[in-house]
Enzyme design. Structure first.
Site, PDB file in Angstrom:
ATOM      1  N   LEU A  50       0.841  -1.193   0.000  1.00 51.93           N
ATOM      2  CA  LEU A  50       0.000   0.000   0.000  1.00 51.93           C
ATOM      3  C   LEU A  50       0.877   1.243   0.000  1.00 51.93           C
ATOM      4  O   LEU A  50       1.733   1.398   0.875  1.00 51.93           O
ATOM      5  CB  LEU A  50      -0.924  -0.010   1.225  1.00 51.93           C
ATOM      6  CG  LEU A  50      -1.715   1.273   1.508  1.00 51.93           C
ATOM      7  CD1 LEU A  50      -2.703   1.560   0.380  1.00 51.93           C
ATOM      8  CD2 LEU A  50      -2.444   1.174   2.847  1.00 51.93           C
ATOM      9  N   SER A  51       0.684   2.111  -0.976  1.00 50.77           N
ATOM     10  CA  SER A  51       1.387   3.390  -1.037  1.00 50.77           C
ATOM     11  C   SER A  51       2.906   3.178  -1.018  1.00 50.77           C
ATOM     12  O   SER A  51       3.452   2.527  -1.903  1.00 50.77           O
ATOM     13  CB  SER A  51       0.909   4.283   0.117  1.00 50.77           C
ATOM     14  OG  SER A  51       1.311   5.616  -0.085  1.00 50.77           O
ATOM     15  N   TRP A  52       3.615   3.683  -0.006  1.00 54.31           N
ATOM     16  CA  TRP A  52       5.065   3.457   0.093  1.00 54.31           C
ATOM     17  C   TRP A  52       5.380   1.974   0.065  1.00 54.31           C
ATOM     18  O   TRP A  52       6.349   1.546  -0.568  1.00 54.31           O
ATOM     19  CB  TRP A  52       5.585   4.085   1.383  1.00 54.31           C
ATOM     20  CG  TRP A  52       7.071   3.987   1.599  1.00 54.31           C
ATOM     21  CD1 TRP A  52       8.006   4.927   1.280  1.00 54.31           C
ATOM     22  CD2 TRP A  52       7.791   2.893   2.198  1.00 54.31           C
ATOM     23  NE1 TRP A  52       9.267   4.486   1.638  1.00 54.31           N
ATOM     24  CE2 TRP A  52       9.160   3.245   2.201  1.00 54.31           C
ATOM     25  CE3 TRP A  52       7.416   1.661   2.727  1.00 54.31           C
ATOM     26  CZ2 TRP A  52      10.152   2.408   2.718  1.00 54.31           C
ATOM     27  CZ3 TRP A  52       8.399   0.820   3.234  1.00 54.31           C
ATOM     28  CH2 TRP A  52       9.744   1.183   3.227  1.00 54.31           C
ATOM     29  N   GLY A 112       3.959  -0.219  -1.546  1.00 54.91           N
ATOM     30  CA  GLY A 112       3.868  -0.717  -2.902  1.00 54.91           C
ATOM     31  C   GLY A 112       5.203  -0.650  -3.621  1.00 54.91           C
ATOM     32  O   GLY A 112       5.523  -1.514  -4.445  1.00 54.91           O
ATOM     33  N   THR A 144      -0.415   3.067  -5.205  1.00 53.42           N
ATOM     34  CA  THR A 144       1.033   3.244  -5.248  1.00 53.42           C
ATOM     35  C   THR A 144       1.475   3.628  -6.647  1.00 53.42           C
ATOM     36  O   THR A 144       0.689   3.610  -7.597  1.00 53.42           O
ATOM     37  CB  THR A 144       1.743   1.953  -4.780  1.00 53.42           C
ATOM     38  OG1 THR A 144       3.117   2.227  -4.537  1.00 53.42           O
ATOM     39  CG2 THR A 144       1.612   0.841  -5.807  1.00 53.42           C
TER      40      THR A 144
END
Length: 262
Positions: free
Chosen positions: A94-96, A98, A120
């Site tokens: 998730l996000s970072w 990713g 991401t």
């Protein structure tokens, strides 16, 4: 747990069906493993779920020296071995997280069965967020100050946070813990200058790219680019913002599990 001289706080929810591959979750910047609890609760109990706090965030002690994504990948796979997960696992970033997930999928190909990339992008080479949104991301204050989290939630997270910003403060646990300081900046520095764009075609695992159509941090065009460049990828665009995986977990968990069980 100490692996490769990195000490991590780790959580494992053991599933009821050993034949189902475990799911390893990699979190967003500055977020402790508790932040992912709504998503874990929405997953079928048959699936083992592994979470961890990166160094200096949540319950993991701050690192003595900085780290980056290439050097942290072996720590993650070493953690899996220490926990007894020797078979390939599914990975969701998730996000970072990713970015880390993409790197692990290439660097440790045999350890990753399927890959989910949620909210991401490809790092430094991507379609960026608005400068005002990026400026908000340079500080961990939203993880420490519920009032501040509420005041910026709609602007940086989009989706349902625009109408109900209180949910963002609750989702980030900003009222129940002090949150990260130095660990946040270590995590931010770990991906500075990094990009997956040159090696996206080396991701060979079946991949699900999940993105919100109202994500101010990662504009949805980045997900479309990733889905086109990863050889075996499919794209799911949902109505929502950056942290819908947490705040609307009951809607996204079935989509992700359908892919993992596919």
């Amino acid at each position: 747990m100490t692996v490769g001289r990195r000490t991590l706080r780790v959580s494992v929810r053991h599933g009821t069906d050993p034949s189902v591959p475990a799911l390893l979750l990699m979190n967003g910047i500055g977020a402790s493993l508790e932040v992912l609890q709504p998503f874990v609760d929405a997953l079928d109990r048959k699936r083992s779920v592994i979470r961890f706090d990166v160094p200096g965030v949540g319950g993991s002690p701050r690192p003595v020296v900085p780290y980056n994504l290439p050097t942290f990948g072996p720590v993650v796979t070493g953690m899996l071995g220490r926990l007894g997960f020797d078979d390939p696992v599914d990975v969701l970033g998730l996000s970072w997280g990713g970015g880390l997930a993409q790197h692990v999928a290439v660097q440790h190909r045999r350890r990753v069965r399927r890959l989910v990339l949620a909210a991401t992008g490809t790092g430094s080479l991507m379609v960026p967020a608005h400068p005002r949104v990026l400026a908000r991301m340079l500080t961990p204050r939203r993880h420490r100050d519920p009032g501040y989290a509420r005041s910026i939630a709609g602007e940086i997270y989009g989706g349902t946070m625009r109408a109900d910003p209180d949910r963002a403060a609750r989702a980030l646990h900003s009222a129940s813990r002090l949150g990260p300081r130095r660990g946040y900046y270590y995590q931010l520095a770990a991906s500075t200058g990094w990009s997956s764009l040159p090696f996206l075609r080396l991701i060979r695992q079946p991949t699900l790219v999940v993105a919100g159509d109202d994500d101010p941090i990662i504009p949805v065009v980045n997900a479309r680019i990733m889905a086109r460049l990863i050889p075996d990828a499919q794209l799911h665009v949902y109505d929502g913002g950056h942290i819908a995986l947490i705040t609307e977990a009951h809607e996204l968990a079935p989509v992700i599990e359908g892919f993992l069980d596919g």
